[in-house]
Design an enzyme around this catalytic site. Sequence first.
Site, PDB file in Angstrom:
ATOM      1  N   GLU A 107     -17.149  -6.003 -37.742  1.00 41.72           N
ATOM      2  CA  GLU A 107     -15.958  -6.588 -38.355  1.00 41.72           C
ATOM      3  C   GLU A 107     -16.192  -8.029 -38.776  1.00 41.72           C
ATOM      4  O   GLU A 107     -15.731  -8.456 -39.843  1.00 41.72           O
ATOM      5  CB  GLU A 107     -14.765  -6.479 -37.407  1.00 41.72           C
ATOM      6  CG  GLU A 107     -14.387  -5.057 -37.017  1.00 41.72           C
ATOM      7  CD  GLU A 107     -14.153  -4.134 -38.209  1.00 41.72           C
ATOM      8  OE1 GLU A 107     -13.861  -4.628 -39.318  1.00 41.72           O
ATOM      9  OE2 GLU A 107     -14.291  -2.910 -38.046  1.00 41.72           O
ATOM     10  N   ASP A 158     -22.552  -2.528 -40.785  1.00 43.26           N
ATOM     11  CA  ASP A 158     -23.289  -1.821 -39.730  1.00 43.26           C
ATOM     12  C   ASP A 158     -24.603  -2.526 -39.419  1.00 43.26           C
ATOM     13  O   ASP A 158     -24.951  -2.747 -38.250  1.00 43.26           O
ATOM     14  CB  ASP A 158     -23.574  -0.382 -40.156  1.00 43.26           C
ATOM     15  CG  ASP A 158     -22.371   0.536 -40.013  1.00 43.26           C
ATOM     16  OD1 ASP A 158     -21.428   0.168 -39.289  1.00 43.26           O
ATOM     17  OD2 ASP A 158     -22.383   1.614 -40.627  1.00 43.26           O
TER      18      ASP A 158
END
Length: 690
Positions: A530, A594
């Site tokens: 995030e 990711d």
Amino acid sequence: MRQAKYRFFLAFVTVSLPLASAFLWAQGGRGAASSASGLELSAINRSVDPCTDFYQFACGAWTANNPIPADRSRWGRFDELQERNNDILHRVLDQAALGHDPETKKIGDFYASCMDEAAIDKKGAAPLEADFKRIAALGSIADLPGLVAALHAEGVGAFFEFGAEPDFKNAKMQIATLDQGGLGLPDRDYYFRDDPKSVELRQQYVDHVAKMSALAMEVRSLVEKNRFDAAAEAADATAVMQVETALAKGSLDAVSRRDPVRVYHKMTTAELQKLTPHFNWARYFKAAGAPAFDTVNVAEPDFMTTFDQLLGATSLNDVRAYLRWHLVHASAPVLSSAFVNENFRFYNATLQGTKELRARWRRCVQYTDGDLGEALGKAFVKEAFGTEAKADTLKMVKEIEAALEQDINSLSWMTDATKKQALVKLHAVENKIGYPDRWRDYSALKVVRGDALGNSQRANAFEFRRQMGKIGNPLDKSEWDMTPPTVNAYYEPLQNNINFPAGILQPPFYSAKADAAVNYGGAGAVIGHELTHGFDDEGRQFDAQGNLNDWWTEQDGKAYDERSACLVNQYGSFTAIDDVKLNGKLTLGENTADNGGVRLALMAYLATNATQEARELDGFTAEQRVFMGFAQIWCENRRPEYERLQAQTNPHSPGRYRVNGVVSNMPEFQKAFSCKADAPMVKQNACRVW
């Protein structure tokens, strides 16, 4: 709930199918108790070399032993844990439905109304009668604005979307926003692909619309005092397809919408009216209950031009057919069994390969969470969320923020000027953990026991009015856009904050009993994911205050694009299913997050747990456990239909590529597992942005 265009989620946010399922879970994951470290040892396939296929090594036994249930299109660790969470929510709602506790009576009545299948079936299509009358009474295009506003308030997604969101250039204030919409297929490209499967799917969609029209024909006949036959049903379906295809032609594709500049066009209301002379916006805004305002973000002006041309060229009969369809489409999940089953047949069985309809209680739990999420979430938090998880998460957030600061300072491709601004943005990130500080007040929402569709429509109207009330007012950063039981997380670039609902702060992402390395691989990788979204190809265009502002030097912007192109090419080479490749441009932001997230989690772990680095647990070193903890949150199985749908519409890569794509780019993984230089999990020209 309408989701803002720029909100970056961890997982599985997908197309707007009717009442799409949430991913939920409760505490007590098996992983925390099945090993010394907290890893799921029974998930590992030790016959696979981790350097050859790390996903299969970490998850191979799990995928072999966890077939997809008949009522699912996919089954993964998310879903496995969702079931435990559903059990908690089910228990809360069953108790609330008894009506003994005034605090939970509203969610109890909503749930009980949904569960009363016999009463719903007895009504058949009758609950649609009032709206069918309004549609039948449409006498001219001039009368359309008021009707569309009424339908929008009930949750019917006809023609376009209207709501409130922060001004991209002044994110402290909320402004009115208009966006493309009005389609029944998952994405605009579904209307134009010419491969055999896509052509067949469009015909199946037309057939579905005709069948739903037939189910509602009795009410239409009653309202219009006429009898309609199969020819009328077919004509309605053809009209719907023609209208939606026209709207799709004016819509931006999913990749283009990833560029915030492409969806920010601030106009005066006079300019908007000039753009669309066939539609009276003043009447629409008044009927919608919006406050007075002078400017609006018209996300896609070309779409509005297309919409206006459509109104000028389409017969009233076809407009009425289109509106009836979208009313039935939006209402189907809480109508009688015939509507529910036909809705399931197309949107779940055909599009996603699901074999069986989910149990009614599971659907009603889902709908209650969707419409009264903070009321239900408040009860969930009392039962399932402890203070330790919140404290540990905040600690990891700070450590991973420190790792990102170190990472930024060490970048060889970024100039000092841009590094300085990047650190300003990083230091301004706000963290929201668990649940809102102030719970939403649902006292204005009327819930009538025994009126399932009415409750759903009134809940939609409650939320619609809440959104209207935001226009022209300062942004309230304390609000959440996910309910507390949700197993997901998101970064909001217009607010520059990260949000972690209570539902995700549980095994396998986090457990107080698990080894720190496993928690960093799970929850830590999510935190890093995030945070990285604030600096991916979309998020990097917003500054520390959440404003759309190019704070990069031209040199740094070019260097960034060169590095992100590596990820576009890498993931674009992966095959999703048959002849369908992943879309490297569509998935770029999530793949960047990711890759950056796992690297940051590992950096933070090693910086704060150096004394444990050499300690083995369950046969794995600490660094190996970080990678294993990350990989095992993505164990999953998918149906082929679902795989195809996701590859064409979802910005997230499948679990196997989220794992293998990341580790193949990390020299740290090669070192941790002693992989040879030519091993499949060692990318020769590794991609790295952050």
